[in-house]
Design a protein around this motif. Structure first.
Motif, mmCIF file in Angstrom:
data_model
loop_
_atom_site.group_PDB
_atom_site.id
_atom_site.type_symbol
_atom_site.label_atom_id
_atom_site.label_comp_id
_atom_site.label_asym_id
_atom_site.label_seq_id
_atom_site.Cartn_x
_atom_site.Cartn_y
_atom_site.Cartn_z
ATOM 1 N N ALA A 47 0.830 -1.208 0.000
ATOM 2 C CA ALA A 47 0.000 0.000 0.000
ATOM 3 C C ALA A 47 0.861 1.252 0.000
ATOM 4 O O ALA A 47 0.524 2.267 -0.635
ATOM 5 C CB ALA A 47 -0.934 -0.014 1.212
ATOM 6 N N PHE A 48 1.986 1.196 0.705
ATOM 7 C CA PHE A 48 2.938 2.302 0.744
ATOM 8 C C PHE A 48 3.445 2.612 -0.665
ATOM 9 O O PHE A 48 3.449 3.768 -1.114
ATOM 10 C CB PHE A 48 4.089 1.929 1.682
ATOM 11 C CG PHE A 48 5.130 2.990 1.866
ATOM 12 C CD1 PHE A 48 5.011 3.954 2.853
ATOM 13 C CD2 PHE A 48 6.263 3.023 1.053
ATOM 14 C CE1 PHE A 48 5.984 4.936 3.024
ATOM 15 C CE2 PHE A 48 7.238 3.986 1.209
ATOM 16 C CZ PHE A 48 7.090 4.947 2.204
ATOM 17 N N GLN A 64 0.814 6.582 -6.999
ATOM 18 C CA GLN A 64 -0.339 7.389 -7.383
ATOM 19 C C GLN A 64 -0.047 8.883 -7.235
ATOM 20 O O GLN A 64 -0.538 9.693 -8.021
ATOM 21 C CB GLN A 64 -1.550 7.000 -6.538
ATOM 22 C CG GLN A 64 -2.864 7.516 -7.106
ATOM 23 C CD GLN A 64 -4.063 6.855 -6.465
ATOM 24 O OE1 GLN A 64 -3.928 5.896 -5.704
ATOM 25 N NE2 GLN A 64 -5.250 7.366 -6.762
ATOM 26 N N VAL A 65 0.779 9.244 -6.246
ATOM 27 C CA VAL A 65 1.185 10.653 -6.102
ATOM 28 C C VAL A 65 1.943 11.106 -7.350
ATOM 29 O O VAL A 65 1.690 12.196 -7.892
ATOM 30 C CB VAL A 65 2.060 10.835 -4.838
ATOM 31 C CG1 VAL A 65 2.677 12.239 -4.822
ATOM 32 C CG2 VAL A 65 1.229 10.621 -3.580
ATOM 33 N N VAL A 66 2.865 10.282 -7.821
ATOM 34 C CA VAL A 66 3.648 10.620 -9.009
ATOM 35 C C VAL A 66 2.752 10.682 -10.240
ATOM 36 O O VAL A 66 2.896 11.581 -11.092
ATOM 37 C CB VAL A 66 4.782 9.591 -9.207
ATOM 38 C CG1 VAL A 66 5.481 9.800 -10.544
ATOM 39 C CG2 VAL A 66 5.791 9.687 -8.065
ATOM 40 N N GLU A 67 1.821 9.765 -10.337
ATOM 41 C CA GLU A 67 0.898 9.745 -11.466
ATOM 42 C C GLU A 67 0.036 11.008 -11.498
ATOM 43 O O GLU A 67 -0.291 11.529 -12.567
ATOM 44 C CB GLU A 67 0.003 8.511 -11.347
ATOM 45 C CG GLU A 67 -1.039 8.373 -12.450
ATOM 46 C CD GLU A 67 -1.958 7.190 -12.213
ATOM 47 O OE1 GLU A 67 -3.093 7.211 -12.723
ATOM 48 O OE2 GLU A 67 -1.552 6.235 -11.519
ATOM 49 N N GLY A 89 -3.991 8.267 -0.108
ATOM 50 C CA GLY A 89 -3.786 7.120 -0.992
ATOM 51 C C GLY A 89 -3.415 5.859 -0.225
ATOM 52 O O GLY A 89 -3.857 4.756 -0.581
ATOM 53 N N TYR A 90 -2.623 6.009 0.837
ATOM 54 C CA TYR A 90 -2.232 4.856 1.654
ATOM 55 C C TYR A 90 -3.440 4.253 2.356
ATOM 56 O O TYR A 90 -3.621 3.026 2.394
ATOM 57 C CB TYR A 90 -1.176 5.293 2.671
ATOM 58 C CG TYR A 90 -0.685 4.184 3.571
ATOM 59 C CD1 TYR A 90 0.160 3.192 3.088
ATOM 60 C CD2 TYR A 90 -1.075 4.135 4.912
ATOM 61 C CE1 TYR A 90 0.613 2.173 3.918
ATOM 62 C CE2 TYR A 90 -0.629 3.123 5.745
ATOM 63 C CZ TYR A 90 0.211 2.145 5.252
ATOM 64 O OH TYR A 90 0.643 1.128 6.074
ATOM 65 N N ARG A 91 -4.293 5.115 2.920
ATOM 66 C CA ARG A 91 -5.504 4.624 3.589
ATOM 67 C C ARG A 91 -6.394 3.868 2.596
ATOM 68 O O ARG A 91 -6.927 2.797 2.905
ATOM 69 C CB ARG A 91 -6.273 5.787 4.202
ATOM 70 C CG ARG A 91 -5.580 6.435 5.393
ATOM 71 C CD ARG A 91 -6.217 7.751 5.745
ATOM 72 N NE ARG A 91 -5.511 8.438 6.825
ATOM 73 C CZ ARG A 91 -5.531 9.754 7.000
ATOM 74 N NH1 ARG A 91 -6.223 10.523 6.170
ATOM 75 N NH2 ARG A 91 -4.875 10.296 8.013
ATOM 76 N N ALA A 92 -6.557 4.458 1.403
ATOM 77 C CA ALA A 92 -7.413 3.828 0.394
ATOM 78 C C ALA A 92 -6.834 2.476 -0.036
ATOM 79 O O ALA A 92 -7.562 1.481 -0.160
ATOM 80 C CB ALA A 92 -7.564 4.752 -0.810
ATOM 81 N N ARG A 106 -8.992 2.301 -4.831
ATOM 82 C CA ARG A 106 -8.140 3.324 -5.447
ATOM 83 C C ARG A 106 -8.691 4.703 -5.121
ATOM 84 O O ARG A 106 -9.893 4.955 -5.271
ATOM 85 C CB ARG A 106 -8.067 3.121 -6.961
ATOM 86 C CG ARG A 106 -7.236 4.184 -7.673
ATOM 87 C CD ARG A 106 -7.140 3.923 -9.172
ATOM 88 N NE ARG A 106 -6.495 5.037 -9.850
ATOM 89 C CZ ARG A 106 -5.183 5.216 -9.921
ATOM 90 N NH1 ARG A 106 -4.380 4.330 -9.357
ATOM 91 N NH2 ARG A 106 -4.661 6.243 -10.569
ATOM 92 N N LEU A 107 -7.839 5.586 -4.680
ATOM 93 C CA LEU A 107 -8.254 6.943 -4.333
ATOM 94 C C LEU A 107 -8.573 7.729 -5.600
ATOM 95 O O LEU A 107 -7.763 7.791 -6.520
ATOM 96 C CB LEU A 107 -7.136 7.641 -3.561
ATOM 97 C CG LEU A 107 -7.432 9.062 -3.076
ATOM 98 C CD1 LEU A 107 -8.544 9.063 -2.035
ATOM 99 C CD2 LEU A 107 -6.165 9.696 -2.497
#
Length: 525
Positions: free
Chosen positions: A73-74, A80-83, A187-190, A196-197
């Motif tokens: 998840a990490f 996803q941050v980079v995307e 995003g980690y929580r999701a 997917r966030l």
């Protein structure tokens, strides 16, 4: 070399086809190409001019207690941050272009490293971390390879991890910290919940570049020429010069002090009563300190401004480099009243904001300072907004030992971080200064700032010359010297005179210093 029309060998043909396939694959992965912001150009230039120094390479780190870490998840959250943010998928090209360009890639893979250090003791963990970070600074980041960011996670103990995020300042400023960390946390929580966030797509950074390209520098030329007229020599510190210290272990070091809660609140209250910001009060202390150290009444130092166009919708959610460095020219006279001087300083800062879209290079071109930097110190007040969730500690883990790295191209960078304990930091280039000198300068800065706050609480009309920068111990020492009870330490004083003479020889090598003693002539080479 082949002649036109000559058949190529099968091996050469396959090689050419392979190269074409690679070029096509690379081109298919390009989302956009556009110019750099002037500030980005400056950071690229200085980084390329000083290889192996880690200039403008930031290494943010903290220790976190995170029960039941989900490593998948990490990784997914950071991917996803980079995307989501195009600057994190950007590389830079400059060798074959008339001017540098940034290339946004559709897809990149963020390097994420994980190591288990829980079997080694704390001292070895710290030594290993410092070695890795120092090695990274020497190697630098490849501007031509996206992303210019990497994440590392080291397990220190059960549920305890050292987190490190390294990136080049060309990608983003301090404003982006909250944006990126909240995107990661959400995003980690999701990801842990198996979903997917979904977030609205932020406005692209290229919109800011397009706005910058539409600005007309000549509209601001008269303002900056008027502000800088007659100023032809950068403000110095009265000590230090490049090349003074040889083979320092690190190119820069930090000297840091934190004020108490009571002292911080006292400064905030003093500024509020006068109708100025805490930024202005601390900036005024730095200006007055520079005046005392340099012996000049006419001063100039750099200030950092946020640079985000407030009239453009969505600018607050973009990850990118918006900040700009501007020259602040300010003067002081011993009889000026503190309150009026600080109010005028705040008004001047507001005036600069109306002309902040111009690059520092353009501004210097309109000045009388040539072939050297316009200023030698940069004042940075970190007032970027922080998410309420981050401020209130609404995290899935506990954070401690937060640290970041500052390395600009200026001899001294002043970093002020507001908070419960006001953070005062002088980052200095080690080839210029001895650490003891900068530590003393920081003490004088702190003492002067606190005295300004105390003075404002009593009387805003006190003249600037009445504000002390020496602490009680230094004042007592001076009284002892004046009374003859304590002779000056000749061993400490003598090198200063020798150093001044050496500096003068370097400055005017064709004029050999000499003196006459009795009838004999003594030359010094």
């Amino acid at each position: 070399m082949t002649t036109p029309g000559a058949p190529t060998s099968p091996a050469h043909g396959k090689e050419t086809l392979g190269m074409n396939d690679k070029v096509k694959a690379l081109s298919r992965n390009i989302e956009a190409i556009y110019p750099l912001a002037p500030m980005q150009q400056g950071l690229l230039f200085h980084s390329l001019m000083h290889p192996g120094k880690g200039m403008y390479l930031l290494q943010y780190r903290h220790v976190m207690v995170l029960p039941q870490l989900d490593l998948d998840a990490f990784r997914q959250a950071w991917a996803q941050v980079v995307e989501r943010h195009e600057l994190l998928r950007t590389s830079f090209v400059w060798k074959q272009q008339k001017r540098p360009m940034q290339v946004v890639h559709k897809q990149v893979e963020l390097p994420i490293a994980y190591e288990d250090w829980s079997e080694i003791d704390e001292a070895e963990q710290q030594a290993r971390l410092e070695h890795l970070l120092a090695e990274e600074r020497r190697e630098g980041l490849d501007f031509t390879q996206a992303p210019l960011m990497r994440v590392r996670l080291f397990k220190l103990a059960p549920d305890t991890y050292q987190f490190v995020r390294s990136y080049h300042h060309i990608l983003m400023d301090a404003w982006c910290f909250s944006i990126i960390m909240m995107d990661f946390l959400d995003g980690y929580r999701a990801a842990r919940e198996g979903r997917r966030l979904e977030l609205p797509k932020p406005r692209p950074y290229r919109d800011f570049i397009r706005w910058l390209e539409q600005q007309k520098p000549e509209d601001h030329q008269a303002f900056w020429q008027q502000r800088l007229a007659g100023f032809d020599t950068p403000t110095t510190f009265g000590f230090g010069h490049p090349g003074r210290v040889i083979d320092a272990p690190e190119p820069v070091e930090d000297c840091v002090e934190h004020l108490s809660v009571e002292q911080t609140q006292g400064l905030q209250q003093a500024a509020g009563r006068l109708g100025i910001t805490l930024n202005t009060l601390v900036q005024g202390a730095w200006a007055l300190l520079l005046g005392r150290y340099s012996g000049n009444r006419d001063l100039l130092f750099g200030v950092t401004v946020a640079g985000r166009p407030v009239h453009m919708q969505g600018m607050e959610s973009i990850v990118g480099l918006f900040i700009n460095s501007l020259p602040l020219r300010w003067s002081w006279q011993p009889q000026q009243s503190l309150g009026a001087w600080l109010k005028a300083l705040q008004a001047e800062n507001l005036s600069l904001r109306e002309h902040e879209s111009v690059s520092l290079a353009q501004i210097q071109g309109w000045s009388e300072v040539q072939r050297q930097d316009l200023f030698q110190s940069l004042f940075v007040f970190e007032n970027a907004p922080i998410s309420a969730s981050l401020r209130q500690g609404q995290l899935d883990y506990l954070i401690s030992d937060m640290a970041n790295r500052t390395h600009t191209n200026y001899p001294i960078t002043v970093v002020i971080v507001p908070g419960e304990h006001l953070h005062l930091q002088l980052t200095y280039q080690t080839e210029w200064f001895l650490r003891a000198e900068v530590e003393q300068m920081l003490r004088h800065f702190r003492t002067l700032l606190l005295n300004m706050g105390d003075t404002l609480a009593r009387d805003t009309d006190v003249p600037l010359q009445r504000l002390a920068m020496l602490d009680a111990a230094e004042i007592a020492q001076q009284h002892a010297w004046a009374a003859g009870g304590l002779a000056a330490d000749e061993a400490q004083l003598q090198p200063l005179y020798v150093e001044r003479l050496q500096r003068q020889v370097r400055r005017t090598p064709s004029e050999s210093p000499w003196c006459m003693a009795s009838a004999a002539s003594v030359s010094i080479s």
